[in-house]
Design a protein around this motif. Structure first.
Motif, PDB file in Angstrom:
ATOM      1  N   SER A  21       0.833  -1.199   0.000  1.00 15.31           N
ATOM      2  CA  SER A  21       0.000   0.000   0.000  1.00 15.31           C
ATOM      3  C   SER A  21       0.870   1.251   0.000  1.00 15.31           C
ATOM      4  O   SER A  21       0.651   2.177  -0.794  1.00 15.31           O
ATOM      5  CB  SER A  21      -0.915  -0.007   1.227  1.00 15.31           C
ATOM      6  OG  SER A  21      -1.584   1.224   1.383  1.00 15.31           O
ATOM      7  N   TRP A  25       0.905   4.013  -3.131  1.00 18.60           N
ATOM      8  CA  TRP A  25       0.541   5.420  -2.969  1.00 18.60           C
ATOM      9  C   TRP A  25       1.734   6.344  -3.181  1.00 18.60           C
ATOM     10  O   TRP A  25       1.588   7.434  -3.758  1.00 18.60           O
ATOM     11  CB  TRP A  25      -0.086   5.649  -1.602  1.00 18.60           C
ATOM     12  CG  TRP A  25      -1.442   5.013  -1.472  1.00 18.60           C
ATOM     13  CD1 TRP A  25      -1.800   3.957  -0.683  1.00 18.60           C
ATOM     14  CD2 TRP A  25      -2.628   5.387  -2.181  1.00 18.60           C
ATOM     15  NE1 TRP A  25      -3.127   3.650  -0.844  1.00 18.60           N
ATOM     16  CE2 TRP A  25      -3.667   4.508  -1.757  1.00 18.60           C
ATOM     17  CE3 TRP A  25      -2.924   6.375  -3.119  1.00 18.60           C
ATOM     18  CZ2 TRP A  25      -4.967   4.598  -2.247  1.00 18.60           C
ATOM     19  CZ3 TRP A  25      -4.225   6.467  -3.615  1.00 18.60           C
ATOM     20  CH2 TRP A  25      -5.229   5.585  -3.177  1.00 18.60           C
ATOM     21  N   ARG A 314      -0.969   3.883   3.351  1.00 16.68           N
ATOM     22  CA  ARG A 314      -1.478   5.071   2.651  1.00 16.68           C
ATOM     23  C   ARG A 314      -1.167   6.353   3.425  1.00 16.68           C
ATOM     24  O   ARG A 314      -0.742   7.365   2.829  1.00 16.68           O
ATOM     25  CB  ARG A 314      -2.993   4.930   2.444  1.00 16.68           C
ATOM     26  CG  ARG A 314      -3.654   6.166   1.857  1.00 16.68           C
ATOM     27  CD  ARG A 314      -5.131   5.916   1.545  1.00 16.68           C
ATOM     28  NE  ARG A 314      -5.887   5.449   2.697  1.00 16.68           N
ATOM     29  CZ  ARG A 314      -6.390   6.246   3.630  1.00 16.68           C
ATOM     30  NH1 ARG A 314      -6.191   7.562   3.584  1.00 16.68           N
ATOM     31  NH2 ARG A 314      -7.109   5.741   4.634  1.00 16.68           N
TER      32      ARG A 314
END
Length: 410
Positions: A21, A25, A314
């Motif tokens: 993740s 991002w 994130r």
């Protein structure tokens, strides 16, 4: 095989949900990213494979919503215990009204692929063994692949190498076992109820002699004729886990065979020790930070960590330009501190079998109480929620953290 990069802007160590993740991002923001892992994908991980609505929301953000819904979709929890069975729907609200379950061999490989598709460069089969620190900043990480040793220089480092976090220990991460932790095991079993629209949890866990144990068992449908079956027990240094997880898991599986249509032998049984509730210190330095399981971002009440992994990846990607030494622990406490504090306080109470035996029958007599418990225990209260139960949970968290001798992430 393409050449291994020698330097990068953002180096992510660990390609599970948290690391992948963060890499996705960060790459989407235009950064040069290397995503390294000790394993070669696909690889397995000890896990219940369940995806709560909060995890589903994060996968939606990554663009994997349709992919997830192409697997099993569940509408809530079937809670068993103390002579009762309750069907508790996911509360919905600001979160999706459904969950899912995907084997980690498949889930982690797919999230990693999203990171690569977003622009990250993948490095597999390379274990991080050391770090070069100069002036309080990590300048490079040393990897070992077979007999080969090599460095990757970086401007920023994301440490996502799991519950043991070998690289985190090199950088000063410390796990404090005076707060509650878990010992859990899982296996795969054939079942004629693999498409069941409910995940099941047995809140009254008993050993082979019938003794009450501080923990729970679960059966999560995966489709394709199989389910994930597992058990988890809670412990602290004052009340250490004294059960053998794999024999307990076999006993639990055998007890459920008729009810859940289980057949054949257990496959791929594994177990793990889980730091929970932010029970670690040393989670960041000037240009590096720990995310997911490495930062003990695991729910003390249900053992869930995938949603926290996706979220922390994130969040960190959006704060990589900050001085992480102070900013990251503060952000973790802001996001999770109150909830983790009250959750691990409650979980510690449940390490006393007599407490669960006294409170369990009362709770299981009320759909309303158990629905409330599902929402609180399942990390299903968001900042946007303004209803009474959300306000009570946040109020309890604020009061709890003020009583902590060591608040989460300190």
């Amino acid at each position: 095989m393409p050449a291994t990069p020698t330097r990068t802007d953002v180096l992510v160590v660990g390609a599970g949900p948290a690391g992948a993740s963060a890499a996705a991002w960060a790459a989407r923001s235009g950064r040069d990213v290397v995503l390294a892992d000790a394993a070669v994908f696909p690889r397995d991980k000890t896990c219940g494979d369940g995806l709560t609505p909060r995890a589903v929301e994060e996968l939606d953000r990554l663009g994997l919503g349709d992919w997830v819904r192409g697997h099993t979709v569940n509408q809530g929890l079937r809670a068993h215990g103390f002579g009762q069975t309750l069907h508790l729907r996911w509360p919905g609200g600001t979160l999706p009204d459904h969950g899912s379950a995907v084997p980690r061999t498949e889930l982690d490989a797919r999230i990693r692929q999203v990171a690569l598709e977003s622009g990250a460069t993948g490095v597999e089969g390379a274990k991080a063994v050391d770090a070069r620190v100069e002036g309080g900043r990590v300048r490079a990480v040393t990897f070992r692949r077979g007999e080969e040793t090599f460095d990757i220089e970086c401007e920023r480092l994301v440490v996502a190498d799991g519950v043991r976090s070998g690289l985190g220990k090199v950088l000063g991460r410390e796990w404090h076992q005076d707060t509650v932790y878990a010992v859990a095991g899982r296996c795969y079993v054939d079942s004629d109820r693999s498409d069941d629209p409910w995940i099941s949890s047995h809140l009254e866990l008993r050993g082979e002699s019938g003794e009450a144990l501080p923990g729970y068992g679960w059966i999560f449908p995966l489709g394709g004729g199989q389910v994930n079956v597992g058990v988890g027990t809670l412990a602290t240094t004052k009340r250490p886990a004294s059960v053998a997880i794999k024999p307990l898991m076999k006993h639990y599986t055998d007890e459920r065979r008729a009810e859940f249509g289980l057949s054949g032998e257990q496959r791929m049984p594994t177990s793990a020790l889980l730091p929970m509730g932010g029970a670690v210190s040393g989670v960041a330095g000037a240009n590096w930070a720990l995310v997911g399981d490495a930062a003990a971002c695991v729910n003390p009440l249900n053992g869930e960590g995938i949603d926290y992994g996706l979220e922390t990846g994130r969040l960190l990607a959006a704060h990589l330009d900050d001085d992480l030494l102070t900013a990251w622990p503060a952000l973790l406490r802001e996001e999770y501190g109150d909830a983790f504090s009250v959750a691990r306080r409650l979980a510690a109470i449940f390490t006393v079998p007599k407490t669960l035996a006294a409170l369990g029958p009362v709770g299981m007599r009320s759909d309303w109480l158990m629905t409330l418990a599902l929402r609180w225990m399942g990390n299903l209260v968001t900042d946007e929620d303004r209803d009474r139960s959300a306000r009570i949970w946040r109020w309890a968290g604020r009061r709890s953290i003020n009583l902590d001798a060591r608040p989460p992430f300190t």
